[in-house]
Write a protein that holds these residues in place. Structure first.
Motif, PDB file in Angstrom:
ATOM      1  N   ALA A 172       0.268 -22.508 -14.700  1.00  0.00           N
ATOM      2  CA  ALA A 172       1.108 -23.712 -14.688  1.00  0.00           C
ATOM      3  C   ALA A 172       2.018 -23.688 -13.462  1.00  0.00           C
ATOM      4  CB  ALA A 172       1.936 -23.812 -15.965  1.00  0.00           C
ATOM      5  N   ILE A 173       2.315 -24.888 -12.978  1.00  0.00           N
ATOM      6  CA  ILE A 173       3.214 -25.086 -11.843  1.00  0.00           C
ATOM      7  C   ILE A 173       4.261 -26.113 -12.248  1.00  0.00           C
ATOM      8  CG2 ILE A 173       3.399 -25.963  -9.475  1.00  0.00           C
ATOM      9  CD1 ILE A 173       0.419 -25.137  -9.139  1.00  0.00           C
ATOM     10  N   VAL A 174       5.496 -25.905 -11.830  1.00  0.00           N
ATOM     11  CA  VAL A 174       6.569 -26.875 -12.030  1.00  0.00           C
ATOM     12  C   VAL A 174       7.119 -27.269 -10.665  1.00  0.00           C
ATOM     13  CG1 VAL A 174       8.880 -27.278 -12.955  1.00  0.00           C
ATOM     14  CG2 VAL A 174       7.216 -25.993 -14.297  1.00  0.00           C
ATOM     15  N   ILE A 175       7.275 -28.572 -10.436  1.00  0.00           N
ATOM     16  CA  ILE A 175       7.983 -29.055  -9.252  1.00  0.00           C
ATOM     17  C   ILE A 175       9.303 -29.647  -9.720  1.00  0.00           C
ATOM     18  CG2 ILE A 175       7.955 -30.583  -7.253  1.00  0.00           C
ATOM     19  CD1 ILE A 175       4.900 -30.643  -7.474  1.00  0.00           C
ATOM     20  N   ASP A 176      10.414 -29.032  -9.324  1.00  0.00           N
ATOM     21  CA  ASP A 176      11.737 -29.588  -9.590  1.00  0.00           C
ATOM     22  C   ASP A 176      12.003 -30.659  -8.540  1.00  0.00           C
ATOM     23  OD1 ASP A 176      12.343 -27.884 -11.760  1.00  0.00           O
ATOM     24  OD2 ASP A 176      12.876 -26.281 -10.390  1.00  0.00           O
ATOM     25  N   VAL A 177      12.064 -31.914  -8.971  1.00  0.00           N
ATOM     26  CA  VAL A 177      12.171 -33.038  -8.038  1.00  0.00           C
ATOM     27  C   VAL A 177      13.618 -33.238  -7.610  1.00  0.00           C
ATOM     28  CG1 VAL A 177      11.788 -35.514  -7.741  1.00  0.00           C
ATOM     29  CG2 VAL A 177      10.157 -34.145  -9.067  1.00  0.00           C
ATOM     30  N   HIS A 178      13.851 -33.190  -6.290  1.00  0.00           N
ATOM     31  CA  HIS A 178      15.189 -33.408  -5.740  1.00  0.00           C
ATOM     32  C   HIS A 178      15.364 -34.809  -5.168  1.00  0.00           C
ATOM     33  CE1 HIS A 178      16.099 -29.203  -6.154  1.00  0.00           C
ATOM     34  NE2 HIS A 178      15.115 -28.840  -5.366  1.00  0.00           N
ATOM     35  N   ARG A 179      14.266 -35.421  -4.809  1.00  0.00           N
ATOM     36  CA  ARG A 179      14.357 -36.698  -4.113  1.00  0.00           C
ATOM     37  C   ARG A 179      13.101 -37.518  -4.387  1.00  0.00           C
ATOM     38  NH1 ARG A 179      13.047 -37.560   1.648  1.00  0.00           N
ATOM     39  NH2 ARG A 179      13.866 -39.569   2.301  1.00  0.00           N
ATOM     40  N   MET A 180      13.273 -38.839  -4.516  1.00  0.00           N
ATOM     41  CA  MET A 180      12.153 -39.745  -4.727  1.00  0.00           C
ATOM     42  C   MET A 180      12.299 -40.953  -3.805  1.00  0.00           C
ATOM     43  SD  MET A 180      11.613 -40.382  -8.753  1.00  0.00           S
ATOM     44  CE  MET A 180      11.583 -39.074  -9.957  1.00  0.00           C
ATOM     45  N   THR A 181      11.198 -41.446  -3.355  1.00  0.00           N
ATOM     46  CA  THR A 181      11.169 -42.767  -2.740  1.00  0.00           C
ATOM     47  C   THR A 181      10.063 -43.556  -3.405  1.00  0.00           C
ATOM     48  OG1 THR A 181       9.646 -42.117  -0.957  1.00  0.00           O
ATOM     49  CG2 THR A 181      12.011 -41.908  -0.520  1.00  0.00           C
ATOM     50  N   GLY A 182      10.248 -44.865  -3.513  1.00  0.00           N
ATOM     51  CA  GLY A 182       9.247 -45.702  -4.134  1.00  0.00           C
ATOM     52  C   GLY A 182       9.090 -47.012  -3.384  1.00  0.00           C
ATOM     53  N   ARG A 183       7.912 -47.567  -3.454  1.00  0.00           N
ATOM     54  CA  ARG A 183       7.660 -48.858  -2.828  1.00  0.00           C
ATOM     55  C   ARG A 183       6.883 -49.743  -3.785  1.00  0.00           C
ATOM     56  NH1 ARG A 183       5.455 -48.360   3.198  1.00  0.00           N
ATOM     57  NH2 ARG A 183       6.081 -50.553   3.168  1.00  0.00           N
ATOM     58  N   ARG A 184       7.151 -51.019  -3.657  1.00  0.00           N
ATOM     59  CA  ARG A 184       6.452 -52.002  -4.487  1.00  0.00           C
ATOM     60  C   ARG A 184       6.220 -53.235  -3.637  1.00  0.00           C
ATOM     61  NH1 ARG A 184       8.810 -54.552 -10.115  1.00  0.00           N
ATOM     62  NH2 ARG A 184       6.872 -55.417 -10.907  1.00  0.00           N
ATOM     63  N   HIS A 185       5.024 -53.751  -3.669  1.00  0.00           N
ATOM     64  CA  HIS A 185       4.726 -54.911  -2.834  1.00  0.00           C
ATOM     65  C   HIS A 185       3.977 -55.953  -3.659  1.00  0.00           C
ATOM     66  CE1 HIS A 185       4.078 -57.408   0.549  1.00  0.00           C
ATOM     67  NE2 HIS A 185       2.795 -57.141   0.680  1.00  0.00           N
ATOM     68  N   PRO A 186       4.715 -56.723  -4.473  1.00  0.00           N
ATOM     69  CA  PRO A 186       4.062 -57.811  -5.189  1.00  0.00           C
ATOM     70  C   PRO A 186       4.205 -59.121  -4.414  1.00  0.00           C
ATOM     71  CG  PRO A 186       6.219 -57.362  -6.144  1.00  0.00           C
ATOM     72  CD  PRO A 186       6.088 -56.523  -4.895  1.00  0.00           C
ATOM     73  N   GLY A 187       3.120 -59.752  -4.063  1.00  0.00           N
ATOM     74  CA  GLY A 187       3.192 -61.018  -3.350  1.00  0.00           C
ATOM     75  C   GLY A 187       3.834 -60.870  -1.991  1.00  0.00           C
ATOM     76  N   ASP A 188       4.822 -61.718  -1.707  1.00  0.00           N
ATOM     77  CA  ASP A 188       5.471 -61.721  -0.395  1.00  0.00           C
ATOM     78  C   ASP A 188       6.702 -60.829  -0.339  1.00  0.00           C
ATOM     79  OD1 ASP A 188       3.640 -63.519   0.644  1.00  0.00           O
ATOM     80  OD2 ASP A 188       4.765 -65.242  -0.103  1.00  0.00           O
ATOM     81  N   HIS A 189       6.952 -60.042  -1.377  1.00  0.00           N
ATOM     82  CA  HIS A 189       8.181 -59.251  -1.426  1.00  0.00           C
ATOM     83  C   HIS A 189       7.850 -57.764  -1.378  1.00  0.00           C
ATOM     84  CE1 HIS A 189      10.295 -62.930  -2.437  1.00  0.00           C
ATOM     85  NE2 HIS A 189       9.383 -63.136  -3.381  1.00  0.00           N
ATOM     86  N   ARG A 190       8.709 -57.019  -0.715  1.00  0.00           N
ATOM     87  CA  ARG A 190       8.543 -55.575  -0.651  1.00  0.00           C
ATOM     88  C   ARG A 190       9.880 -54.908  -0.948  1.00  0.00           C
ATOM     89  NH1 ARG A 190       5.325 -52.326   3.944  1.00  0.00           N
ATOM     90  NH2 ARG A 190       3.767 -53.782   3.143  1.00  0.00           N
ATOM     91  N   TYR A 191       9.809 -53.865  -1.748  1.00  0.00           N
ATOM     92  CA  TYR A 191      10.999 -53.113  -2.128  1.00  0.00           C
ATOM     93  C   TYR A 191      10.790 -51.646  -1.786  1.00  0.00           C
ATOM     94  CZ  TYR A 191      11.528 -57.284  -5.033  1.00  0.00           C
ATOM     95  OH  TYR A 191      11.596 -58.569  -5.482  1.00  0.00           O
ATOM     96  N   GLU A 192      11.866 -51.004  -1.413  1.00  0.00           N
ATOM     97  CA  GLU A 192      11.835 -49.558  -1.243  1.00  0.00           C
ATOM     98  C   GLU A 192      13.048 -48.971  -1.932  1.00  0.00           C
ATOM     99  OE1 GLU A 192      11.351 -48.158   2.671  1.00  0.00           O
ATOM    100  OE2 GLU A 192       9.740 -49.527   3.192  1.00  0.00           O
ATOM    101  N   TRP A 193      12.826 -47.862  -2.616  1.00  0.00           N
ATOM    102  CA  TRP A 193      13.931 -47.184  -3.273  1.00  0.00           C
ATOM    103  C   TRP A 193      14.007 -45.737  -2.746  1.00  0.00           C
ATOM    104  CZ3 TRP A 193      10.274 -50.039  -5.807  1.00  0.00           C
ATOM    105  CH2 TRP A 193      10.709 -51.143  -6.550  1.00  0.00           C
TER     106      TRP A 193
END
Length: 199
Positions: A172-193
């Protein structure tokens, strides 16, 4: 018991100032980087996407050579949980260099011609950064493997609980997450977190 997330901030983030480490929830900061002013921007969207997918891409670095592998996983409490063999290249790499990233993505439709206009492919993706570790403790490995069992348990195909004897034969492996980025592109809109450790 699963270990709590490590307190080591990722590269480029401030270290603790000595005033005491705040709670993990307080240390998570959400920033919005978007082309428009609409939409919600908390980490709930990213975590929901992480919980809904079954396959992700694990990225590691072996010296100056990148190494990426598609792998089953489950996500819980800011941790990526992975089950694997007891030996293998990814385990060797993690023991040398625990820095890791993990990516999932979902394409929401088919690619269509856009005749020179802005590309409009609907998609969602999340990229996690953190510290990976190989789980040697059998008790912790039992807990991780049973979280996998619960994740994939269905009325049609029930999963039995795993005990120490079976856990000793599965890594088993565990990754402790320190940082996330996300993107979403529905239609004409784009978001980044971006979610970043604020300590």
């Amino acid at each position: 018991m699963l270990r709590p997330p490590t307190q080591v901030p990722p590269p480029g983030l401030k270290k603790d100032t000595g005033r005491g480490m705040p709670s993990m929830d307080a240390r998570w900061k959400v920033r919005r980087m978007a082309e428009d002013a609409g939409g919600s921007t908390d980490r709930d969207f990213m975590e929901q996407l992480l919980r809904s997918e079954e396959v992700g891409r694990l990225g590691l670095a072996c010296g100056d050579e990148p190494y990426v592998i598609a792998i089953n996983y489950t996500y819980t409490d800011r941790k990526i949980l992975i089950h694997c063999a007891l030996k293998g290249r990814k385990l060797e790499i993690i023991r040398r260099n625990p820095n890791a990233c993990f990516e999932i993505s979902r394409q929401q439709g088919e690619a269509v011609p856009h005749a020179g206009n802005k590309c409009d492919m609907p998609f969602e993706s999340v990229l996690c950064y953190g510290q990976a570790r190989v789980v040697d403790d059998i008790g912790e490995r039992v807990e991780i493997l049973n979280r996998f069992q619960a994740r994939y348990d269905t009325p049609e195909k029930t999963r039995e609980q795993i005990g120490p004897e079976r856990a000793a034969k599965c890594g088993a492996i565990v990754i402790d997450v320190h940082r996330m980025t996300g993107r979403r592109h529905p239609g004409d809109h784009r978001y980044e977190w971006e979610c970043a450790d604020d300590a």
